[in-house]
Motif scaffolding. Structure first.
Motif, PDB file in Angstrom:
ATOM      1  N   UNK A   1       0.842  -1.185   0.000  1.00 43.90           N
ATOM      2  CA  UNK A   1       0.000   0.000   0.000  1.00 43.90           C
ATOM      3  C   UNK A   1       0.887   1.249   0.000  1.00 43.90           C
ATOM      4  N   UNK A   2       0.770   2.071  -1.020  1.00 46.80           N
ATOM      5  CA  UNK A   2       1.583   3.288  -1.075  1.00 46.80           C
ATOM      6  C   UNK A   2       0.894   4.413  -0.316  1.00 46.80           C
ATOM      7  N   UNK A   3       1.699   5.269   0.292  1.00 47.86           N
ATOM      8  CA  UNK A   3       1.144   6.422   0.989  1.00 47.86           C
ATOM      9  C   UNK A   3       0.856   7.507  -0.035  1.00 47.86           C
ATOM     10  N   UNK A   4      -0.153   8.331   0.261  1.00 46.20           N
ATOM     11  CA  UNK A   4      -0.509   9.409  -0.658  1.00 46.20           C
ATOM     12  C   UNK A   4      -1.173  10.529   0.117  1.00 46.20           C
ATOM     13  N   UNK A   5      -1.247  11.686  -0.516  1.00 45.77           N
ATOM     14  CA  UNK A   5      -1.885  12.840   0.096  1.00 45.77           C
ATOM     15  C   UNK A   5      -3.055  13.257  -0.786  1.00 45.77           C
ATOM     16  N   UNK A   6      -4.244  13.330  -0.202  1.00 45.70           N
ATOM     17  CA  UNK A   6      -5.441  13.694  -0.969  1.00 45.70           C
ATOM     18  C   UNK A   6      -6.037  14.997  -0.428  1.00 45.70           C
ATOM     19  N   UNK A   7      -6.752  15.683  -1.290  1.00 47.19           N
ATOM     20  CA  UNK A   7      -7.346  16.977  -0.949  1.00 47.19           C
ATOM     21  C   UNK A   7      -8.550  16.806  -0.028  1.00 47.19           C
ATOM     22  N   UNK A  70      -1.097  14.126 -15.835  1.00 53.74           N
ATOM     23  CA  UNK A  70      -0.216  15.258 -15.545  1.00 53.74           C
ATOM     24  C   UNK A  70      -0.245  15.563 -14.048  1.00 53.74           C
ATOM     25  N   UNK A  71       0.784  16.263 -13.554  1.00 56.63           N
ATOM     26  CA  UNK A  71       0.791  16.635 -12.137  1.00 56.63           C
ATOM     27  C   UNK A  71      -0.228  17.747 -11.865  1.00 56.63           C
ATOM     28  N   UNK A  72      -0.572  17.920 -10.586  1.00 51.42           N
ATOM     29  CA  UNK A  72      -1.463  19.022 -10.210  1.00 51.42           C
ATOM     30  C   UNK A  72      -0.812  19.961  -9.195  1.00 51.42           C
ATOM     31  N   UNK A  73       0.421  19.668  -8.782  1.00 48.87           N
ATOM     32  CA  UNK A  73       1.213  20.566  -7.945  1.00 48.87           C
ATOM     33  C   UNK A  73       2.639  20.597  -8.485  1.00 48.87           C
ATOM     34  N   UNK A  96     -12.039  17.781  -4.226  1.00 48.24           N
ATOM     35  CA  UNK A  96     -12.081  17.085  -2.944  1.00 48.24           C
ATOM     36  C   UNK A  96     -11.826  15.599  -3.190  1.00 48.24           C
ATOM     37  N   UNK A  97     -10.916  14.993  -2.433  1.00 49.09           N
ATOM     38  CA  UNK A  97     -10.614  13.570  -2.558  1.00 49.09           C
ATOM     39  C   UNK A  97      -9.591  13.215  -3.621  1.00 49.09           C
ATOM     40  N   UNK A  98      -9.199  14.178  -4.452  1.00 49.14           N
ATOM     41  CA  UNK A  98      -8.209  13.922  -5.508  1.00 49.14           C
ATOM     42  C   UNK A  98      -6.809  13.890  -4.897  1.00 49.14           C
ATOM     43  N   UNK A  99      -5.962  13.013  -5.411  1.00 50.14           N
ATOM     44  CA  UNK A  99      -4.592  12.900  -4.912  1.00 50.14           C
ATOM     45  C   UNK A  99      -3.736  14.039  -5.451  1.00 50.14           C
ATOM     46  N   UNK A 100      -2.891  14.597  -4.576  1.00 46.87           N
ATOM     47  CA  UNK A 100      -1.916  15.596  -5.013  1.00 46.87           C
ATOM     48  C   UNK A 100      -0.749  14.858  -5.651  1.00 46.87           C
ATOM     49  N   UNK A 101      -0.364  15.295  -6.850  1.00 47.33           N
ATOM     50  CA  UNK A 101       0.691  14.633  -7.616  1.00 47.33           C
ATOM     51  C   UNK A 101       1.646  15.662  -8.202  1.00 47.33           C
TER      52      UNK A 101
END
Length: 123
Positions: A1-7, A70-73, A96-101
């Motif tokens: 399971x990879x860690x991630x940051x979501x909005x 594409x990235x969003x940050x 809301x709920x989208x991963x920051x990439x």
């Protein structure tokens, strides 16, 4: 399971997500959570931040490759109160709920032997 940051809310372009934090280390340090603070400085006058053992939730922003088109940050180097900092700045609307990439850059993947793969935190 990879860690991630979501909005946790909607984000708009040019909003600052936060500062990439961790331990200050020499620019020669490499690792999946190392970010050079000022990208265009010579190595002898540069420092990096290593978020592998300390830092904030921004260390869980993944590379966009293999996840999205594409990235969003983006990582943005700047000076605040005369000190170098790296901020993550939103580049397109994030729901809301989208991963920051982010885009970790070619040097990140080249150092890991994989030209265009995706997944950890650096540049």
């Amino acid at each position: 399971c990879r860690r991630r940051l979501v909005a946790a809310r909607r984000w708009e372009p040019f909003e600052v997500l936060g500062e990439y934090t961790g331990y200050l280390v020499p620019p020669s340090r490499d690792g999946p959570y190392v970010c050079k603070l000022v990208q265009d400085e010579a190595d002898w006058e540069a420092v990096s931040v290593d978020a592998s053992k300390a830092g904030n939730e921004l260390r869980f922003v993944n590379d966009y490759r293999g996840i999205a088109e594409q990235p969003n940050v983006t990582f943005s180097s700047c000076f605040i109160d005369g000190l170098p900092r790296t901020l993550l700045v939103v580049t397109r609307p994030v729901a809301f709920g989208e991963e920051f990439l982010a885009d970790y850059g070619q040097s990140y993947w080249a150092a890991r032997g994989g030209g265009s793969k995706g997944g950890g935190a650096d540049e």
